[in-house]
Write a protein that holds these residues in place. Structure first.
Motif, PDB file in Angstrom:
ATOM      1  N   SER A 137       0.832  -1.210   0.000  1.00 18.73           N
ATOM      2  CA  SER A 137       0.000   0.000   0.000  1.00 18.73           C
ATOM      3  C   SER A 137       0.863   1.255   0.000  1.00 18.73           C
ATOM      4  CB  SER A 137      -0.919   0.004   1.220  1.00 18.73           C
ATOM      5  OG  SER A 137      -1.830  -1.077   1.179  1.00 18.73           O
ATOM      6  N   LEU A 138       1.957   1.227   0.755  1.00 24.27           N
ATOM      7  CA  LEU A 138       2.852   2.380   0.794  1.00 24.27           C
ATOM      8  C   LEU A 138       3.477   2.639  -0.569  1.00 24.27           C
ATOM      9  CD1 LEU A 138       4.614   1.764   4.217  1.00 24.27           C
ATOM     10  CD2 LEU A 138       3.083   3.672   3.666  1.00 24.27           C
ATOM     11  N   ARG A 139       3.643   1.596  -1.349  1.00 26.94           N
ATOM     12  CA  ARG A 139       4.305   1.742  -2.643  1.00 26.94           C
ATOM     13  C   ARG A 139       3.416   2.411  -3.692  1.00 26.94           C
ATOM     14  NH1 ARG A 139       7.344  -3.218  -5.042  1.00 26.94           N
ATOM     15  NH2 ARG A 139       8.244  -1.497  -6.258  1.00 26.94           N
ATOM     16  N   LYS A 140       2.170   2.707  -3.367  1.00 28.02           N
ATOM     17  CA  LYS A 140       1.284   3.351  -4.325  1.00 28.02           C
ATOM     18  C   LYS A 140       1.770   4.743  -4.733  1.00 28.02           C
ATOM     19  CE  LYS A 140      -2.810   0.789  -2.789  1.00 28.02           C
ATOM     20  NZ  LYS A 140      -4.115   0.863  -2.078  1.00 28.02           N
ATOM     21  N   SER A 141       2.604   5.334  -3.892  1.00 31.79           N
ATOM     22  CA  SER A 141       3.157   6.651  -4.216  1.00 31.79           C
ATOM     23  C   SER A 141       4.485   6.566  -4.949  1.00 31.79           C
ATOM     24  CB  SER A 141       3.351   7.461  -2.929  1.00 31.79           C
ATOM     25  OG  SER A 141       2.111   7.772  -2.329  1.00 31.79           O
ATOM     26  N   GLU A 142       4.999   5.377  -5.122  1.00 32.21           N
ATOM     27  CA  GLU A 142       6.343   5.191  -5.668  1.00 32.21           C
ATOM     28  C   GLU A 142       6.348   5.288  -7.190  1.00 32.21           C
ATOM     29  OE1 GLU A 142       9.109   1.274  -6.027  1.00 32.21           O
ATOM     30  OE2 GLU A 142       8.311   1.670  -4.026  1.00 32.21           O
ATOM     31  N   ASP A 143       7.355   5.935  -7.727  1.00 31.70           N
ATOM     32  CA  ASP A 143       7.570   5.935  -9.178  1.00 31.70           C
ATOM     33  C   ASP A 143       8.377   4.683  -9.520  1.00 31.70           C
ATOM     34  OD1 ASP A 143       6.250   8.317  -9.412  1.00 31.70           O
ATOM     35  OD2 ASP A 143       8.035   9.535  -9.712  1.00 31.70           O
ATOM     36  N   CYS A 144       7.685   3.570  -9.564  1.00 30.62           N
ATOM     37  CA  CYS A 144       8.346   2.266  -9.644  1.00 30.62           C
ATOM     38  C   CYS A 144       9.290   2.163 -10.843  1.00 30.62           C
ATOM     39  CB  CYS A 144       7.304   1.158  -9.750  1.00 30.62           C
ATOM     40  SG  CYS A 144       6.271   0.977  -8.295  1.00 30.62           S
ATOM     41  N   TYR A 145      10.554   1.833 -10.550  1.00 30.13           N
ATOM     42  CA  TYR A 145      11.561   1.451 -11.538  1.00 30.13           C
ATOM     43  C   TYR A 145      11.932   2.559 -12.518  1.00 30.13           C
ATOM     44  CZ  TYR A 145       9.571  -2.895  -9.777  1.00 30.13           C
ATOM     45  OH  TYR A 145       9.072  -3.881  -8.960  1.00 30.13           O
ATOM     46  N   VAL A 146      11.557   3.791 -12.238  1.00 28.68           N
ATOM     47  CA  VAL A 146      11.893   4.872 -13.163  1.00 28.68           C
ATOM     48  C   VAL A 146      13.406   5.031 -13.278  1.00 28.68           C
ATOM     49  CG1 VAL A 146      11.842   7.391 -13.407  1.00 28.68           C
ATOM     50  CG2 VAL A 146       9.721   6.137 -13.059  1.00 28.68           C
ATOM     51  N   ASP A 147      14.122   4.851 -12.181  1.00 26.56           N
ATOM     52  CA  ASP A 147      15.577   4.955 -12.250  1.00 26.56           C
ATOM     53  C   ASP A 147      16.159   3.932 -13.217  1.00 26.56           C
ATOM     54  OD1 ASP A 147      14.702   2.976 -10.441  1.00 26.56           O
ATOM     55  OD2 ASP A 147      16.565   3.047  -9.301  1.00 26.56           O
ATOM     56  N   MET A 148      15.566   2.745 -13.250  1.00 26.16           N
ATOM     57  CA  MET A 148      16.026   1.706 -14.166  1.00 26.16           C
ATOM     58  C   MET A 148      15.630   2.029 -15.607  1.00 26.16           C
ATOM     59  SD  MET A 148      15.009  -1.494 -11.695  1.00 26.16           S
ATOM     60  CE  MET A 148      15.528  -2.762 -12.844  1.00 26.16           C
ATOM     61  N   LEU A 149      14.438   2.588 -15.800  1.00 24.59           N
ATOM     62  CA  LEU A 149      13.981   2.910 -17.148  1.00 24.59           C
ATOM     63  C   LEU A 149      14.889   3.924 -17.835  1.00 24.59           C
ATOM     64  CD1 LEU A 149      10.106   3.177 -16.669  1.00 24.59           C
ATOM     65  CD2 LEU A 149      11.330   1.391 -17.915  1.00 24.59           C
ATOM     66  N   VAL A 150      15.435   4.867 -17.058  1.00 21.85           N
ATOM     67  CA  VAL A 150      16.257   5.935 -17.661  1.00 21.85           C
ATOM     68  C   VAL A 150      17.747   5.710 -17.441  1.00 21.85           C
ATOM     69  CG1 VAL A 150      14.370   7.601 -17.429  1.00 21.85           C
ATOM     70  CG2 VAL A 150      16.114   7.462 -15.632  1.00 21.85           C
ATOM     71  N   SER A 151      18.118   4.511 -17.030  1.00 21.04           N
ATOM     72  CA  SER A 151      19.527   4.252 -16.697  1.00 21.04           C
ATOM     73  C   SER A 151      20.450   4.367 -17.905  1.00 21.04           C
ATOM     74  CB  SER A 151      19.667   2.872 -16.066  1.00 21.04           C
ATOM     75  OG  SER A 151      19.234   1.846 -16.965  1.00 21.04           O
ATOM     76  N   ALA A 152      19.900   4.326 -19.126  1.00 18.44           N
ATOM     77  CA  ALA A 152      20.728   4.498 -20.322  1.00 18.44           C
ATOM     78  C   ALA A 152      21.424   5.851 -20.348  1.00 18.44           C
ATOM     79  CB  ALA A 152      19.872   4.333 -21.577  1.00 18.44           C
ATOM     80  N   ALA A 153      20.924   6.810 -19.576  1.00 19.49           N
ATOM     81  CA  ALA A 153      21.556   8.130 -19.538  1.00 19.49           C
ATOM     82  C   ALA A 153      23.031   8.020 -19.154  1.00 19.49           C
ATOM     83  CB  ALA A 153      20.817   9.031 -18.547  1.00 19.49           C
ATOM     84  N   VAL A 154      23.346   7.106 -18.254  1.00 19.25           N
ATOM     85  CA  VAL A 154      24.721   6.975 -17.769  1.00 19.25           C
ATOM     86  C   VAL A 154      25.635   6.498 -18.898  1.00 19.25           C
ATOM     87  CG1 VAL A 154      26.205   5.911 -16.029  1.00 19.25           C
ATOM     88  CG2 VAL A 154      23.841   6.514 -15.449  1.00 19.25           C
ATOM     89  N   ALA A 155      25.201   5.480 -19.624  1.00 23.09           N
ATOM     90  CA  ALA A 155      26.001   4.988 -20.755  1.00 23.09           C
ATOM     91  C   ALA A 155      26.150   6.043 -21.841  1.00 23.09           C
ATOM     92  CB  ALA A 155      25.364   3.726 -21.324  1.00 23.09           C
ATOM     93  N   CYS A 156      25.179   6.964 -21.910  1.00 21.91           N
ATOM     94  CA  CYS A 156      25.230   8.020 -22.923  1.00 21.91           C
ATOM     95  C   CYS A 156      26.059   9.221 -22.476  1.00 21.91           C
ATOM     96  CB  CYS A 156      23.815   8.476 -23.276  1.00 21.91           C
ATOM     97  SG  CYS A 156      22.835   7.234 -24.154  1.00 21.91           S
ATOM     98  N   GLY A 157      26.543   9.203 -21.225  1.00 23.70           N
ATOM     99  CA  GLY A 157      27.449  10.253 -20.785  1.00 23.70           C
ATOM    100  C   GLY A 157      26.904  11.255 -19.803  1.00 23.70           C
ATOM    101  N   ALA A 158      25.780  10.944 -19.129  1.00 21.10           N
ATOM    102  CA  ALA A 158      25.195  11.865 -18.152  1.00 21.10           C
ATOM    103  C   ALA A 158      25.044  11.174 -16.801  1.00 21.10           C
ATOM    104  CB  ALA A 158      23.832  12.369 -18.625  1.00 21.10           C
ATOM    105  N   PRO A 159      25.283  11.865 -15.698  1.00 22.99           N
ATOM    106  CA  PRO A 159      25.076  11.265 -14.380  1.00 22.99           C
ATOM    107  C   PRO A 159      23.600  11.141 -14.047  1.00 22.99           C
ATOM    108  CG  PRO A 159      25.722  13.561 -14.141  1.00 22.99           C
ATOM    109  CD  PRO A 159      25.804  13.238 -15.607  1.00 22.99           C
ATOM    110  N   LEU A 160      23.290  10.161 -13.197  1.00 25.66           N
ATOM    111  CA  LEU A 160      21.924   9.918 -12.726  1.00 25.66           C
ATOM    112  C   LEU A 160      21.944   9.825 -11.212  1.00 25.66           C
ATOM    113  CD1 LEU A 160      18.922   8.965 -12.891  1.00 25.66           C
ATOM    114  CD2 LEU A 160      19.803   6.654 -13.308  1.00 25.66           C
ATOM    115  N   ILE A 161      21.196  10.692 -10.544  1.00 22.37           N
ATOM    116  CA  ILE A 161      21.032  10.624  -9.103  1.00 22.37           C
ATOM    117  C   ILE A 161      19.643  10.056  -8.799  1.00 22.37           C
ATOM    118  CG2 ILE A 161      20.320  13.071  -9.002  1.00 22.37           C
ATOM    119  CD1 ILE A 161      21.482  13.152  -6.143  1.00 22.37           C
ATOM    120  N   ALA A 162      19.598   9.060  -7.923  1.00 22.48           N
ATOM    121  CA  ALA A 162      18.333   8.394  -7.606  1.00 22.48           C
ATOM    122  C   ALA A 162      18.231   8.173  -6.109  1.00 22.48           C
ATOM    123  CB  ALA A 162      18.239   7.059  -8.338  1.00 22.48           C
ATOM    124  N   ALA A 163      17.093   8.560  -5.530  1.00 22.75           N
ATOM    125  CA  ALA A 163      16.859   8.345  -4.108  1.00 22.75           C
ATOM    126  C   ALA A 163      16.660   6.866  -3.829  1.00 22.75           C
ATOM    127  CB  ALA A 163      15.636   9.138  -3.648  1.00 22.75           C
TER     128      ALA A 163
END
Length: 299
Positions: A54-80
């Motif tokens: 129930s607590l996870r209903k507010s979570e942006d599930c797996y968004v950090d994983m969805l955009v992780s290609a940014a790192v391979a493309c040359g940009a840093p990614l900060i994720a809580a």
């Protein structure tokens, strides 16, 4: 209580966030995923009247994983790592809800924002579907301990990434990444679009950034809207200062594209979305700098 809370935070949320850095910072972009944290501390679960799902209903599930290609493309990614239901870094530091805390709020708190009134302040009172998180009021010290231990260092790290990028490239483009429920309270029960790009109605970044991403998504068949229903939150508004060389754009991804919203398990089609996002990110990290630098040269 604050000392106990801080010790519990440091014990279970260390480190509180990750910064995935590319081998070579090749583009003036910084990616941020503030709401995809999925480490639910045991003391938080004990404080809450809700179960973990129930607590996870507010979570942006797996968004950090969805955009992780940014790192391979040359940009840093900060994720809580910590969840939004525990502490929301896409708020002012002290958007505190007087209905949540047993003690008087400090004078520097902002108890009147629309986000606080809706129960979704820096320390949320409800999850996104309106259920109360806690059985009663919390000591104020619990909220202040979370802000000190998690919010302050997260934003210091994010500011550091933006400043480093500006030093290296002369400007920075922050992409703040989120997800949204697939259905909204719209007329005739219409669902939300696939993608919402929020630039605070043109004030947080150049229209060149927004327009490039809009076209990149639409070319691949995605339904894209600008600023409605999400124009960008605190991070977009606070850091997006195009006149000072910092552009900030919020991206909201429809969860129905990749997630079973009842079980919160990824759908098979999540892989195709991730491939599209990788292509879009790669194109954006090359194309947007060219456009911004061409415009700057022409001015």
């Amino acid at each position: 209580m604050p000392a106990f809370e801080r010790a519990a935070i440091l014990n279970e949320l260390s480190p509180p966030f990750s910064i995935l850095a590319p081998d070579h910072h090749a583009s003036p972009f910084v990616f941020c995923s503030p709401h995809s944290g999925r480490v639910y501390p045991s003391h938080f679960l004990a404080q809450s009247k809700l179960d973990a799902l129930s607590l996870r209903k507010s979570e942006d599930c797996y968004v950090d994983m969805l955009v992780s290609a940014a790192v391979a493309c040359g940009a840093p990614l900060i994720a809580a790592h910590f969840p939004r239901a525990y502490l929301d870094v896409n708020r002012e530091p002290y958007e505190l809800d007087p209905a949540l805390f047993a003690d008087p709020l400090p004078a520097y708190a902002n108890p009147h924002s629309t986000r606080v009134i809706g129960g979704l302040g820096t320390i949320a009172r409800i999850v996104s579907d309106g259920e109360d998180i806690y059985p009663g009021k919390l000591p104020l010290g619990i909220g202040l301990a979370r802000i000190e231990a998690l919010y302050v260092p997260f934003h210091a790290a994010l500011r550091g990434l933006i400043d480093q990028t500006c030093s290296a490239f002369g400007y920075a483009v922050l992409i703040d990444c989120h997800s949204m429920p697939s259905m909204a309270l719209l007329p005739q029960g219409r669902g939300r679009p696939d993608i919402v790009l929020g630039d605070r109605f043109g004030t947080s970044c150049s229209g060149l950034v927004t327009g490039f991403l809009q076209e990149a998504f639409q070319t691949r068949g995605y339904d894209v809207r600008i600023n409605r229903p999400y124009a960008g939150g605190y991070i977009t508004e606070h850091y997006g200062k195009p006149g000072r060389g910092v552009h900030a754009l919020q991206i909201e991804i429809n969860r129905g594209l990749y997630l079973d919203e009842k079980t919160l398990e990824p759908l098979p089609r999540a892989a195709a979305l991730q491939v599209d996002l990788a292509e879009i990110i790669g194109e954006t990290l090359i194309g947007v700098p060219r456009l911004l630098e061409q415009r700057a040269a022409a001015e």
